[in-house]
Design an enzyme around this catalytic site. Structure first.
Site, PDB file in Angstrom:
ATOM      1  N   HIS A   1     -76.197  52.428  63.292  1.00  0.00           N
ATOM      2  CA  HIS A   1     -75.633  52.747  64.617  1.00  0.00           C
ATOM      3  C   HIS A   1     -74.385  53.609  64.462  1.00  0.00           C
ATOM      4  O   HIS A   1     -74.135  54.520  65.255  1.00  0.00           O
ATOM      5  CB  HIS A   1     -75.232  51.472  65.364  1.00  0.00           C
TER       6      HIS A   1
ATOM      7  N   CYS B   1     -90.665  45.643  69.973  1.00  0.00           N
ATOM      8  CA  CYS B   1     -90.582  47.065  70.338  1.00  0.00           C
ATOM      9  C   CYS B   1     -90.617  47.235  71.855  1.00  0.00           C
ATOM     10  O   CYS B   1     -90.221  48.264  72.372  1.00  0.00           O
ATOM     11  CB  CYS B   1     -91.758  47.864  69.784  1.00  0.00           C
TER      12      CYS B   1
ATOM     13  N   LYS C   1     -85.979  52.129  55.544  1.00  0.00           N
ATOM     14  CA  LYS C   1     -85.116  52.487  56.653  1.00  0.00           C
ATOM     15  C   LYS C   1     -84.203  51.293  56.929  1.00  0.00           C
ATOM     16  O   LYS C   1     -84.658  50.152  56.962  1.00  0.00           O
ATOM     17  CB  LYS C   1     -85.961  52.766  57.899  1.00  0.00           C
TER      18      LYS C   1
ATOM     19  N   CYS D   1     -97.667  44.876  64.470  1.00  0.00           N
ATOM     20  CA  CYS D   1     -96.729  45.957  64.759  1.00  0.00           C
ATOM     21  C   CYS D   1     -96.363  46.663  63.453  1.00  0.00           C
ATOM     22  O   CYS D   1     -95.954  46.011  62.502  1.00  0.00           O
ATOM     23  CB  CYS D   1     -95.463  45.411  65.410  1.00  0.00           C
TER      24      CYS D   1
ATOM     25  N   CYS E   1     -96.164  44.788  71.340  1.00  0.00           N
ATOM     26  CA  CYS E   1     -95.140  44.202  70.464  1.00  0.00           C
ATOM     27  C   CYS E   1     -93.912  43.869  71.300  1.00  0.00           C
ATOM     28  O   CYS E   1     -93.325  44.751  71.917  1.00  0.00           O
ATOM     29  CB  CYS E   1     -94.741  45.149  69.328  1.00  0.00           C
TER      30      CYS E   1
ATOM     31  N   LYS F   1     -82.368  45.590  60.756  1.00  0.00           N
ATOM     32  CA  LYS F   1     -82.249  44.140  60.707  1.00  0.00           C
ATOM     33  C   LYS F   1     -83.504  43.523  60.086  1.00  0.00           C
ATOM     34  O   LYS F   1     -83.424  42.646  59.237  1.00  0.00           O
ATOM     35  CB  LYS F   1     -82.071  43.636  62.143  1.00  0.00           C
TER      36      LYS F   1
ATOM     37  N   HIS G   1     -74.705  48.182  63.068  1.00  0.00           N
ATOM     38  CA  HIS G   1     -74.487  48.316  61.624  1.00  0.00           C
ATOM     39  C   HIS G   1     -74.302  49.781  61.265  1.00  0.00           C
ATOM     40  O   HIS G   1     -74.128  50.633  62.141  1.00  0.00           O
ATOM     41  CB  HIS G   1     -75.638  47.657  60.859  1.00  0.00           C
TER      42      HIS G   1
ATOM     43  N   HIS H   1     -92.407  46.065  62.960  1.00  0.00           N
ATOM     44  CA  HIS H   1     -91.903  44.699  62.756  1.00  0.00           C
ATOM     45  C   HIS H   1     -92.784  43.837  61.864  1.00  0.00           C
ATOM     46  O   HIS H   1     -92.394  42.744  61.477  1.00  0.00           O
ATOM     47  CB  HIS H   1     -91.707  44.017  64.116  1.00  0.00           C
TER      48      HIS H   1
HETATM   49 ZN   LIG Z   1     -92.574  46.049  66.911  1.00  0.00          ZN
END
Ligand SMILES: [Zn+2]
Length: 500
Positions: free
Chosen positions: A21, A129, A300, A147, A126, A303, A18, A150
């Site tokens: 990136h 991660c 930030k 996490c 996680c 996704k 996206h 997430h």
């Molecule tokens: Zn994570």
């Protein structure tokens, strides 16, 4: 001739790339194009990070085997990079055989030197991660560790593992961070150094039991283990430079290595990576160029935050790759998070690309054709514009050499604004023979176009063709009295965008 080796992170292909990136990749691409323009031997590496538990699970979810899944995703990334005119020299995949070979050789070498040893690991993990979180790092939600990135519950994992003896390198890494200036902007080096001074550099686990993670490089020192995905991924930068397979090329490229990364992977690209390289008797990269985040609606972009701006959207709204690339570089900020809005991006596009650069190109083209049938012969430039061109080139080079692309673009835009004011002031349409004015303006336009070409390669090429020149080197951006222009068309380079 200089050398310039530049890399992006290899991206995790569990979803389409996206705007985030693109932010990193267009920056690396612009730097690569700039160095090609300087005549440097340039090598630009990007790719995908294809191993690990997260991908193993993403593939399962898609009902595919991991290899077919990553094959499909790698092709997708390549298509997006083609749409954005990313001129990489190699698209590396961690499933490439030469890369797997480098991982095995590097791990064997470190093991042989005593930097890898067997131990036991227990901790909160996680999966998304692929990272263990210690107390203080994770957040607690209803009494359970979550996490922090997430916001999902962590898994308790206990297993035999292999450690990389990173603690051995604490003094060395601190020295590199504090004395060698290898991290840009420097604030990030200080951030990592103070974390090391606070917590120490601890040994890290670099392998997972094969029964837990099967999708990865088999550890050469123990067939029951898979090399941890981060360890595998970082080594791609060595593979790209032909580590061990072509020692001459490696000697040439490695001292000029520049890694472009987001600040979320700073620790791995400094503390961990510098230690790994030292364990292999290799120097750290010349520069780790770190950028802060893009912030959309207060978060930030990502996704999981659900605030992703797609590459398709950027391409459509900003009329193709040049518009999208320009706005990304125009807001590029290594030091600080950038909170952007659509209005802000629209106004950059309209005022700079359409009204300043595009408008000048159009006006000069029309005037050259109307007044001089497109033939504009050289002569003395207007001294004020000549000085402005020279000043803009000097500023541009200084900024680009220091990775400050936003400032470099400001220097070019200032020059173009001056040229627009010069037309209004000298009114070449009222003159019988406006050769001197139009020649000065074409020289300005040519120079600005060469400087903009790393960021807007298509429009730059189109304009150069329209005025009968080519973009070959930055050297050519210098004003000269003896060029001859054949103006073939007055192109509309950037259509304005309306509201909504
Ligand atoms: Zn994570």
């Amino acid at each position: 001739m200089g050398r310039f080796y530049i890399t992006t992170p290899i991206y995790y292909p569990n979803a389409d790339p996206h705007m985030g990136h693109a932010y990193t990749t267009v920056f690396a691409d612009s730097m690569a194009r700039y160095h090609r323009l300087l005549g440097d031997e340039t090598f630009f590496l990007t790719g995908t990070d294809e191993h690990g538990l997260k991908l193993q699970r993403a593939a399962e979810k898609a009902g595919m085997d991991p290899k077919s899944f990553v094959d499909r995703m790698a092709e997708k990334f390549k298509r997006y990079w083609a749409m954005l005119d990313i001129s990489y020299d190699r698209f590396i995949r961690t499933t490439d055989p030469d890369h797997e070979e480098v991982v095995k050789r590097a791990a064997t070498e470190m093991y042989r030197r005593g930097y890898i040893y067997k131990g036991r690991y227990a901790g909160w993990y996680c999966v998304s991660c692929e990272k263990f979180y210690s107390e203080g790092e994770y957040v607690v939600v209803e009494g359970r560790p979550y996490c922090p990135i997430h916001m999902k519950p962590l898994e308790w994992v206990e297993e035999d593992t292999y450690y990389f003896r990173m603690s051995e390198f604490q003094d060395y890494v601190l020295h590199v961070l504090e004395e060698e200036g290898r991290v840009y902007p420097e604030q990030y080096a200080r951030e990592v150094a103070s974390k090391i001074r606070r917590e120490g550099l601890r040994d890290v686990s670099i392998a997972r039991p094969r029964e837990r993670v099967s999708w990865g490089v088999v550890a050469p020192f123990d067939q029951d283990y898979t090399i941890y995905v981060w360890f595998d991924a970082l080594l791609n930068y060595l593979t790209g430079a032909s580590y061990q397979s072509d020692p001459d090329r490696f000697q040439r490229l490695w001292p000029s290595a520049h890694h472009v990364i987001g600040k979320d992977i700073l620790w791995f690209h400094t503390a961990v990576w510098f230690s790994m390289l030292r364990a292999l008797d290799l120097d750290p990269p010349k520069k780790v160029i770190v950028h802060a985040f893009l912030i959309n609606r207060g978060l930030k972009m990502g996704k999981s935050a659900g605030n992703v701006v797609t590459i398709e959207y950027l391409l459509q709204r900003y009329h193709g790759s040049d518009g999208a690339r320009y706005i990304l570089m125009r807001i590029f900020n290594p030091a600080k998070d950038v909170e952007f809005t659509q209005d802000m991006l629209d106004s950059i596009y309209n005022s700079e690309l359409a009204d300043t650069y595009g408008n000048l190109a159009r006006r000069v083209g029309v005037l050259a054709q109307k007044k001089l049938q497109g033939h504009v012969h050289g002569g003395r430039l207007d001294p004020s514009l000549e000085q402005s061109i020279e000043r803009a080139i000097n500023q541009y080079i200084k900024h680009m050499d220091e990775y400050r692309i936003q400032e470099a673009l400001h220097s070019v835009m200032n020059l173009l604004r001056e040229a627009n004011a010069y037309i209004n002031k000298t009114r070449p349409w009222e003159k019988e023979d406006p050769t001197r004015e139009l020649y000065s303006l074409l020289e300005t336009l040519r120079s600005a176009t060469i400087m903009l070409s790393p960021v807007i390669p298509r429009a730059a090429h189109r304009l150069a063709t329209a005025i009968g020149t080519k973009i070959e080197s930055l050297e050519d951006a210098q004003p000269r009295p003896d060029r001859v222009y054949t103006v073939r068309e007055a192109p509309i380079l950037f259509r304005k965008i309306g509201r909504g």
